[in-house]
Design an enzyme around this catalytic site. Structure first.
Site, PDB file in Angstrom:
ATOM      1  CG  ASP A  96      -0.103  -0.254   2.519  1.00 49.31           C
ATOM      2  OD1 ASP A  96       1.127  -0.045   2.496  1.00 49.31           O
ATOM      3  OD2 ASP A  96      -0.702  -0.649   3.534  1.00 49.31           O
ATOM      4  CD  GLU A 132       0.378   4.422   4.502  1.00 50.14           C
ATOM      5  OE1 GLU A 132      -0.566   5.091   4.983  1.00 50.14           O
ATOM      6  OE2 GLU A 132       1.571   4.753   4.645  1.00 50.14           O
ATOM      7  CG  HIS A 205       6.810   4.411   9.996  1.00 54.32           C
ATOM      8  ND1 HIS A 205       6.451   3.229  10.566  1.00 54.32           N
ATOM      9  CD2 HIS A 205       6.260   4.409   8.757  1.00 54.32           C
ATOM     10  CE1 HIS A 205       5.741   2.521   9.714  1.00 54.32           C
ATOM     11  NE2 HIS A 205       5.593   3.207   8.612  1.00 54.32           N
ATOM     12  NE  ARG A 207       3.937  10.287   3.812  1.00 51.25           N
ATOM     13  CZ  ARG A 207       4.696  11.221   3.249  1.00 51.25           C
ATOM     14  NH1 ARG A 207       4.354  12.483   3.292  1.00 51.25           N
ATOM     15  NH2 ARG A 207       5.815  10.886   2.654  1.00 51.25           N
TER      16      ARG A 207
HETATM   17  C1  UD1 Z   1       6.679   4.924   3.608  1.00 50.38           C
HETATM   18  C2  UD1 Z   1       5.285   4.499   3.151  1.00 50.38           C
HETATM   19  C3  UD1 Z   1       4.554   3.802   4.286  1.00 50.38           C
HETATM   20  C4  UD1 Z   1       5.377   2.683   4.878  1.00 50.38           C
HETATM   21  C5  UD1 Z   1       6.766   3.199   5.235  1.00 50.38           C
HETATM   22  C6  UD1 Z   1       7.625   2.036   5.684  1.00 50.38           C
HETATM   23  C7  UD1 Z   1       4.052   5.918   1.566  1.00 50.38           C
HETATM   24  C8  UD1 Z   1       3.243   7.124   1.390  1.00 50.38           C
HETATM   25  N1  UD1 Z   1       4.506   5.674   2.804  1.00 50.38           N
HETATM   26  O1  UD1 Z   1       6.505   5.903   4.608  1.00 50.38           O
HETATM   27  O2  UD1 Z   1       3.340   3.260   3.799  1.00 50.38           O
HETATM   28  O3  UD1 Z   1       4.733   2.224   6.043  1.00 50.38           O
HETATM   29  O4  UD1 Z   1       7.380   3.806   4.098  1.00 50.38           O
HETATM   30  O5  UD1 Z   1       8.735   2.431   6.380  1.00 50.38           O
HETATM   31  O6  UD1 Z   1       4.315   5.197   0.623  1.00 50.38           O
HETATM   32  N2  UD1 Z   1      14.101   8.646   4.664  1.00 50.38           N
HETATM   33  C9  UD1 Z   1      15.484   8.590   4.617  1.00 50.38           C
HETATM   34  N3  UD1 Z   1      16.063   7.395   4.279  1.00 50.38           N
HETATM   35  C10 UD1 Z   1      15.354   6.268   4.009  1.00 50.38           C
HETATM   36  C11 UD1 Z   1      13.960   6.341   4.076  1.00 50.38           C
HETATM   37  C12 UD1 Z   1      13.339   7.531   4.393  1.00 50.38           C
HETATM   38  O7  UD1 Z   1      16.152   9.570   4.858  1.00 50.38           O
HETATM   39  O8  UD1 Z   1      15.961   5.230   3.706  1.00 50.38           O
HETATM   40  C13 UD1 Z   1      13.450   9.924   5.037  1.00 50.38           C
HETATM   41  C14 UD1 Z   1      13.479  10.944   3.875  1.00 50.38           C
HETATM   42  O9  UD1 Z   1      13.623  12.232   4.411  1.00 50.38           O
HETATM   43  C15 UD1 Z   1      12.063  10.786   3.280  1.00 50.38           C
HETATM   44  C16 UD1 Z   1      11.258  10.547   4.550  1.00 50.38           C
HETATM   45  O10 UD1 Z   1      12.076   9.710   5.350  1.00 50.38           O
HETATM   46  O11 UD1 Z   1      11.654  11.926   2.563  1.00 50.38           O
HETATM   47  C17 UD1 Z   1       9.900   9.920   4.348  1.00 50.38           C
HETATM   48  O12 UD1 Z   1       9.965   8.777   3.518  1.00 50.38           O
HETATM   49  P1  UD1 Z   1       8.616   8.290   2.761  1.00 50.38           P
HETATM   50  O13 UD1 Z   1       8.901   7.048   1.996  1.00 50.38           O
HETATM   51  O14 UD1 Z   1       8.006   9.411   2.009  1.00 50.38           O
HETATM   52  O15 UD1 Z   1       7.622   8.001   3.953  1.00 50.38           O
HETATM   53  P2  UD1 Z   1       7.641   6.897   5.084  1.00 50.38           P
HETATM   54  O16 UD1 Z   1       7.078   7.531   6.297  1.00 50.38           O
HETATM   55  O17 UD1 Z   1       8.945   6.231   5.150  1.00 50.38           O
HETATM   56  N1  UDP Z   2      12.140  -3.352  10.534  1.00 49.66           N
HETATM   57  C1  UDP Z   2      13.522  -3.423  10.383  1.00 49.66           C
HETATM   58  N2  UDP Z   2      14.321  -2.556  11.093  1.00 49.66           N
HETATM   59  C2  UDP Z   2      13.808  -1.618  11.926  1.00 49.66           C
HETATM   60  C3  UDP Z   2      12.399  -1.531  12.063  1.00 49.66           C
HETATM   61  C4  UDP Z   2      11.602  -2.412  11.348  1.00 49.66           C
HETATM   62  O1  UDP Z   2      14.040  -4.265   9.647  1.00 49.66           O
HETATM   63  O2  UDP Z   2      14.576  -0.856  12.528  1.00 49.66           O
HETATM   64  C5  UDP Z   2      11.297  -4.257   9.739  1.00 49.66           C
HETATM   65  C6  UDP Z   2      10.208  -5.009  10.472  1.00 49.66           C
HETATM   66  O3  UDP Z   2      10.648  -6.263  10.953  1.00 49.66           O
HETATM   67  C7  UDP Z   2       9.149  -5.173   9.382  1.00 49.66           C
HETATM   68  C8  UDP Z   2       9.303  -3.930   8.545  1.00 49.66           C
HETATM   69  O4  UDP Z   2      10.615  -3.439   8.799  1.00 49.66           O
HETATM   70  O5  UDP Z   2       9.460  -6.302   8.556  1.00 49.66           O
HETATM   71  C9  UDP Z   2       8.270  -2.899   8.927  1.00 49.66           C
HETATM   72  O6  UDP Z   2       8.588  -1.690   8.320  1.00 49.66           O
HETATM   73  P1  UDP Z   2       7.865  -0.338   8.718  1.00 49.66           P
HETATM   74  O7  UDP Z   2       7.356  -0.409  10.109  1.00 49.66           O
HETATM   75  O8  UDP Z   2       8.819   0.757   8.377  1.00 49.66           O
HETATM   76  O9  UDP Z   2       6.686  -0.244   7.665  1.00 49.66           O
HETATM   77  P2  UDP Z   2       5.176  -0.780   7.629  1.00 49.66           P
HETATM   78  O10 UDP Z   2       5.190  -2.242   7.837  1.00 49.66           O
HETATM   79  O11 UDP Z   2       4.415  -0.032   8.681  1.00 49.66           O
HETATM   80  O12 UDP Z   2       4.719  -0.397   6.270  1.00 49.66           O
END
Ligand code: UD1
Ligand code: UDP
Length: 374
Positions: A96, A132, A205, A207
């Site tokens: 999602d 999502e 984490h 949004r």
């Molecule tokens: C995204 C997904 C969410 C998922 C989450 C898993 C969307 C809208 N959101 O949210 O569904 O649960 O990933 O973790 O698709 N950033 C870094 N390095 C990284 C990753 C992120 O610096 O490796 C920072 C950047 O500033 C980036 C911000 O995090 O702009 C947000 O990342 P983004 O993918 O937009 O949103 P998530 O909250 O990670």
């Molecule tokens: N996870 C990880 N390292 C971390 C935190 C989470 O490898 O520091 C793993 C966790 O076991 C799960 C996935 O990341 O498999 C969940 O990711 P996240 O919570 O970022 O996203 P969501 O599942 O809410 O989309």
């Protein structure tokens, strides 16, 4: 050779799609390429490295503090070019995220069939979780194959009028990944630090949690750590600056709380297996905790993963500071409650989801499924 393309961009998608990539690559008659959008960067690369998967295409789109508009537009246009170059017969997307939504939309525009892994999860409120719920409903509208992790997800898809022949219950590939990581003899700097105490593993984490709800979550955790001297909390902090600032501001300087960057999935799964309980707003963690028999308090008002609640492993505690604190206090003080939430259940399958998905997709391709429509 039938060409298939697997597309993902974030850490949880990588953890759940790498087992499928490895399975597809073992299949004769299939040529499998991987496209990462790099909606995440370091967190994505950490997971790719762990599973030994090297992408064939990398859109490299991540920017600090990125907007949903920017991610959507960059994935949509980047995928147009990749699809034109590779010309796959079937594209797999997961879950999602904005990556999944925009990649599926690009496929739809180019009339390429989409297979949706982790289909059918619903809260039925497009603002919770945001964005999502909209993403997954839109992907399911486009998808020609729906791989539902549970019977409940299948039933939701059928209620929406999806073709029953397109919906398959396979379990969740998260469990496939979990089967490869947890080791009885695991130890690390963190487990040694927490020895003799009760370890709480914490992630946040989402949004819709950013800002005031997340501050309430972290204040509640700090109260827990200050009230229970045997508690040790480990909080791997998401690199989003909005999360990092809140975590460092509220949790920094507390000697019973270990703040760290995102953990490698191998360390994270092993810490889950050793935790006393887990406090999270994550989706994936709610799937892994029941398989490990770990109580999980979910800091959200609604969940698209009610199977964990029904299994008794998960409880929704909302996002209020006192509600979260009281939820933790009860688990720490009430052994009967703790015991009742600590039984292992497998609502998300037995670790064979990737194999089942690859079997079905391969059969569908050989059977001419891709040629029939689109
Ligand atoms: C995204 C997904 C969410 C998922 C989450 C898993 C969307 C809208 N959101 O949210 O569904 O649960 O990933 O973790 O698709 N950033 C870094 N390095 C990284 C990753 C992120 O610096 O490796 C920072 C950047 O500033 C980036 C911000 O995090 O702009 C947000 O990342 P983004 O993918 O937009 O949103 P998530 O909250 O990670
Ligand atoms: N996870 C990880 N390292 C971390 C935190 C989470 O490898 O520091 C793993 C966790 O076991 C799960 C996935 O990341 O498999 C969940 O990711 P996240 O919570 O970022 O996203 P969501 O599942 O809410 O989309």
């Amino acid at each position: 050779m039938e060409r298939v393309l697997v597309v993902f961009g974030t850490r949880p998608e990588a953890i759940k799609m790498c087992p499928l990539v490895l399975e597809l690559r073992r299949r004769e008659g299939l040529e499998t390429a991987v496209c990462v959008t790099a909606q995440h960067r370091e967190m994505l690369d950490q997971a790719l490295e762990r599973f030994g998967v090297r992408p064939d295409f990398d859109l490299g789109i991540m920017q600090e503090g990125q907007s949903l508009h920017a991610v959507t537009a960059k994935v949509l246009c980047g995928m147009r070019d990749v699809l034109e170059r590779y010309r796959p017969r079937l594209v797999f997307v997961h879950g999602d995220t904005t990556t999944a939504f925009a990649a599926a939309l690009a496929c739809y525009y180019q009339r390429i069939p989409v297979a949706h892994v982790e289909a059918g999860l619903r809260t039925h409120d497009i603002y919770a979780p945001f964005p999502e719920e909209l993403d997954r409903q839109a992907v399911d509208l486009i998808a020609r194959l729906h791989f539902a992790p549970t019977a409940r997800a299948r039933d939701d898809l059928l209620r929406e009028g999806k073709d029953p022949g397109s919906v398959f219950v396979t379990g969740n590939t998260a469990i496939d990944a979990l089967k490869t990581t947890v080791r009885p003899d695991y130890s690390s700097e963190i487990t040694r630090w927490a020895e003799g105490g009760r370890l709480i593993l914490v992630t946040a984490h989402r949004r819709e949690s950013l800002g005031a709800p997340m501050e309430r979550m972290f204040r509640a955790l700090r109260r827990v750590a200050e009230s229970f001297p045997d508690v040790r909390a480990v909080c791997p902090v998401h690199p989003n600056p909005a999360v990092r600032d809140a975590a460092e501001g509220i949790l920094g300087g507390c000697e019973r709380i270990w703040l760290t960057g995102p953990l490698d999935v191998f360390d994270f799964h092993n810490l889950m297996a050793r935790a006393y309980f887990i406090l999270t707003d994550s989706g994936g963690v709610q799937e892994e905790a029941p398989a490990l028999g770990k109580p999980v308090l979910v800091m959200r008002d609604a969940t698209e993963r009610p199977e964990g609640l029904e299994a008794g492993t998960a409880r929704l505690v909302g996002t209020g500071e006192d509600a979260i604190y009281q939820g933790c206090r009860r688990l720490l003080e009430d052994p009967a409650l703790y015991e009742s939430m600590s039984r292992a259940h497998c609502p998300y399958g037995n670790g064979t989801a990737s194999r089942q998905i690859a079997d079905i997709a391969q059969h569908w391709l050989l059977d001419g499924g891709a040629a029939r429509r689109g």
